[in-house]
Design a protein around this motif. Structure first.
Motif, PDB file in Angstrom:
ATOM      1  N   ASP A  16       0.811  -1.224   0.000  1.00 22.38           N
ATOM      2  CA  ASP A  16       0.000   0.000   0.000  1.00 22.38           C
ATOM      3  C   ASP A  16       0.842   1.270   0.000  1.00 22.38           C
ATOM      4  O   ASP A  16       0.311   2.361  -0.203  1.00 22.38           O
ATOM      5  CB  ASP A  16      -0.913   0.036   1.242  1.00 22.38           C
ATOM      6  CG  ASP A  16      -1.890  -1.120   1.272  1.00 22.38           C
ATOM      7  OD1 ASP A  16      -2.221  -1.636   0.187  1.00 22.38           O
ATOM      8  OD2 ASP A  16      -2.304  -1.505   2.382  1.00 22.38           O
ATOM      9  N   ILE A  17       2.139   1.158   0.244  1.00 25.47           N
ATOM     10  CA  ILE A  17       3.012   2.323   0.327  1.00 25.47           C
ATOM     11  C   ILE A  17       3.411   2.754  -1.086  1.00 25.47           C
ATOM     12  O   ILE A  17       3.889   1.941  -1.869  1.00 25.47           O
ATOM     13  CB  ILE A  17       4.282   2.003   1.154  1.00 25.47           C
ATOM     14  CG1 ILE A  17       3.915   1.493   2.546  1.00 25.47           C
ATOM     15  CG2 ILE A  17       5.210   3.196   1.230  1.00 25.47           C
ATOM     16  CD1 ILE A  17       3.261   2.510   3.440  1.00 25.47           C
ATOM     17  N   PRO A  18       3.239   4.010  -1.437  1.00 22.39           N
ATOM     18  CA  PRO A  18       3.658   4.459  -2.771  1.00 22.39           C
ATOM     19  C   PRO A  18       5.179   4.516  -2.887  1.00 22.39           C
ATOM     20  O   PRO A  18       5.894   4.446  -1.887  1.00 22.39           O
ATOM     21  CB  PRO A  18       3.045   5.861  -2.879  1.00 22.39           C
ATOM     22  CG  PRO A  18       2.869   6.301  -1.477  1.00 22.39           C
ATOM     23  CD  PRO A  18       2.622   5.078  -0.659  1.00 22.39           C
ATOM     24  N   ASN A  19       5.653   4.669  -4.094  1.00 22.38           N
ATOM     25  CA  ASN A  19       7.098   4.738  -4.342  1.00 22.38           C
ATOM     26  C   ASN A  19       7.623   6.151  -4.139  1.00 22.38           C
ATOM     27  O   ASN A  19       6.892   7.128  -4.244  1.00 22.38           O
ATOM     28  CB  ASN A  19       7.415   4.311  -5.779  1.00 22.38           C
ATOM     29  CG  ASN A  19       7.135   2.854  -6.010  1.00 22.38           C
ATOM     30  OD1 ASN A  19       6.879   2.109  -5.082  1.00 22.38           O
ATOM     31  ND2 ASN A  19       7.194   2.435  -7.252  1.00 22.38           N
ATOM     32  N   GLY A  20       8.932   6.246  -3.911  1.00 19.70           N
ATOM     33  CA  GLY A  20       9.628   7.522  -3.917  1.00 19.70           C
ATOM     34  C   GLY A  20       9.299   8.410  -2.732  1.00 19.70           C
ATOM     35  O   GLY A  20       9.060   7.946  -1.615  1.00 19.70           O
ATOM     36  N   LEU A  21       9.285   9.722  -2.990  1.00 18.34           N
ATOM     37  CA  LEU A  21       9.081  10.707  -1.937  1.00 18.34           C
ATOM     38  C   LEU A  21       7.691  10.638  -1.321  1.00 18.34           C
ATOM     39  O   LEU A  21       7.510  11.026  -0.165  1.00 18.34           O
ATOM     40  CB  LEU A  21       9.323  12.113  -2.492  1.00 18.34           C
ATOM     41  CG  LEU A  21      10.762  12.450  -2.851  1.00 18.34           C
ATOM     42  CD1 LEU A  21      10.832  13.811  -3.521  1.00 18.34           C
ATOM     43  CD2 LEU A  21      11.651  12.410  -1.631  1.00 18.34           C
ATOM     44  N   ALA A  22       6.728  10.144  -2.053  1.00 18.07           N
ATOM     45  CA  ALA A  22       5.370  10.029  -1.514  1.00 18.07           C
ATOM     46  C   ALA A  22       5.313   9.032  -0.360  1.00 18.07           C
ATOM     47  O   ALA A  22       4.409   9.088   0.474  1.00 18.07           O
ATOM     48  CB  ALA A  22       4.399   9.610  -2.610  1.00 18.07           C
ATOM     49  N   VAL A  25       7.307   8.922   2.152  1.00 19.92           N
ATOM     50  CA  VAL A  25       7.714   9.560   3.413  1.00 19.92           C
ATOM     51  C   VAL A  25       6.500   9.877   4.271  1.00 19.92           C
ATOM     52  O   VAL A  25       6.505   9.631   5.484  1.00 19.92           O
ATOM     53  CB  VAL A  25       8.545  10.826   3.126  1.00 19.92           C
ATOM     54  CG1 VAL A  25       8.818  11.602   4.405  1.00 19.92           C
ATOM     55  CG2 VAL A  25       9.847  10.458   2.445  1.00 19.92           C
ATOM     56  N   THR A  26       5.456  10.392   3.672  1.00 23.59           N
ATOM     57  CA  THR A  26       4.260  10.737   4.447  1.00 23.59           C
ATOM     58  C   THR A  26       3.314   9.555   4.607  1.00 23.59           C
ATOM     59  O   THR A  26       2.456   9.575   5.481  1.00 23.59           O
ATOM     60  CB  THR A  26       3.508  11.897   3.790  1.00 23.59           C
ATOM     61  OG1 THR A  26       3.169  11.534   2.440  1.00 23.59           O
ATOM     62  CG2 THR A  26       4.358  13.159   3.783  1.00 23.59           C
ATOM     63  N   ALA A  27       3.463   8.512   3.786  1.00 24.20           N
ATOM     64  CA  ALA A  27       2.557   7.375   3.856  1.00 24.20           C
ATOM     65  C   ALA A  27       2.972   6.344   4.899  1.00 24.20           C
ATOM     66  O   ALA A  27       2.150   5.546   5.343  1.00 24.20           O
ATOM     67  CB  ALA A  27       2.461   6.699   2.485  1.00 24.20           C
ATOM     68  N   ILE A  28       4.238   6.332   5.291  1.00 20.09           N
ATOM     69  CA  ILE A  28       4.708   5.353   6.278  1.00 20.09           C
ATOM     70  C   ILE A  28       4.336   5.853   7.669  1.00 20.09           C
ATOM     71  O   ILE A  28       4.690   6.962   8.062  1.00 20.09           O
ATOM     72  CB  ILE A  28       6.240   5.160   6.160  1.00 20.09           C
ATOM     73  CG1 ILE A  28       6.582   4.560   4.806  1.00 20.09           C
ATOM     74  CG2 ILE A  28       6.757   4.269   7.291  1.00 20.09           C
ATOM     75  CD1 ILE A  28       8.061   4.424   4.544  1.00 20.09           C
ATOM     76  N   PRO A  29       3.630   5.009   8.459  1.00 27.20           N
ATOM     77  CA  PRO A  29       3.248   5.433   9.809  1.00 27.20           C
ATOM     78  C   PRO A  29       4.436   5.383  10.777  1.00 27.20           C
ATOM     79  O   PRO A  29       5.520   4.916  10.439  1.00 27.20           O
ATOM     80  CB  PRO A  29       2.171   4.407  10.204  1.00 27.20           C
ATOM     81  CG  PRO A  29       2.459   3.220   9.374  1.00 27.20           C
ATOM     82  CD  PRO A  29       3.065   3.713   8.094  1.00 27.20           C
TER      83      PRO A  29
END
Length: 195
Positions: free
Chosen positions: A100-106, A108-112
């Motif tokens: 479910d985690i997007p790639n790259g810089l996105a 950073v905010t998606a990881i809890p």
């Protein structure tokens, strides 16, 4: 009038004559035989960071370059690997999967928080206890092969530092909406996306 023209011609010719340059010993010469100094450039220090420093300071700079190169190599792999494969385990059990985690810089905010705690604990463990070292702590190779491999590692790290900067630039443009219409991060290898 002839003497003025002759003097002018002589001054013009002198401007294009090679200048006499004396050979001086500088800090560049002190480190020109270190690992990573390769032809045709040799030891390249355009910022002059090695001017007047000791061998110990140079060794600390080289160690920092080596560590930054290793981190950059892992960062490049961290960008490229999720484009083709996901591990698929739960980063936070029952809540967030790695798929479910997007790639790259996105990412950073998606990881809890618990995901970042796992990452920091893993990096701290590797930094404290080492990883993949021989029992003696160094690789047992002949000096010429060891020097060749150390030079290759420096070169790979330098290229990886440039590569990760380009990946970050490309990804930042994509997040800003300036992605030029490319659907994937790696556009030169379409076969990896099974299109």
């Amino acid at each position: 009038m002839k003497s003025v023209i002759f003097a002018s011609a002589l001054a013009t010719a002198a401007a294009f004559a090679p200048a006499q340059v004396g050979k001086t010993t500088t800090a560049l010469n002190a480190f020109e035989n270190e690992l990573g100094a390769l032809p045709p450039v040799g030891f390249w220090d355009p910022a002059g960071l090695s001017d007047g420093i000791s061998q110990e300071k140079f060794d600390s700079y080289r160690l920092a370059e080596l560590k930054h190169g290793r981190v950059a190599q892992m960062a490049v792999l961290g960008y490229i690997a999720p484009e083709t494969y996901r591990f698929g385990y739960d980063l936070v059990p029952g809540e967030v999967s790695t798929s479910d985690i997007p790639n790259g810089l996105a990412a950073v905010t998606a990881i809890p928080f618990l995901g970042w705690a796992q990452i920091i604990a893993f990096v701290g463990t590797v930094e404290t206890y080492g990883w993949f070292t021989s029992p003696t702590g160094v690789i047992d190779l002949p000096d010429d092969i060891l020097a060749k491999r150390q030079t290759a590692e420096l070169q790979h790290g330098r290229v990886a530092m440039l590569a990760v900067l380009e990946l970050l630039r490309h990804d930042a443009q994509t997040l800003a909406g300036l992605d030029q219409g490319y659907p994937h991060l790696i556009t030169g290898l379409p076969f990896i996306y099974d299109n």
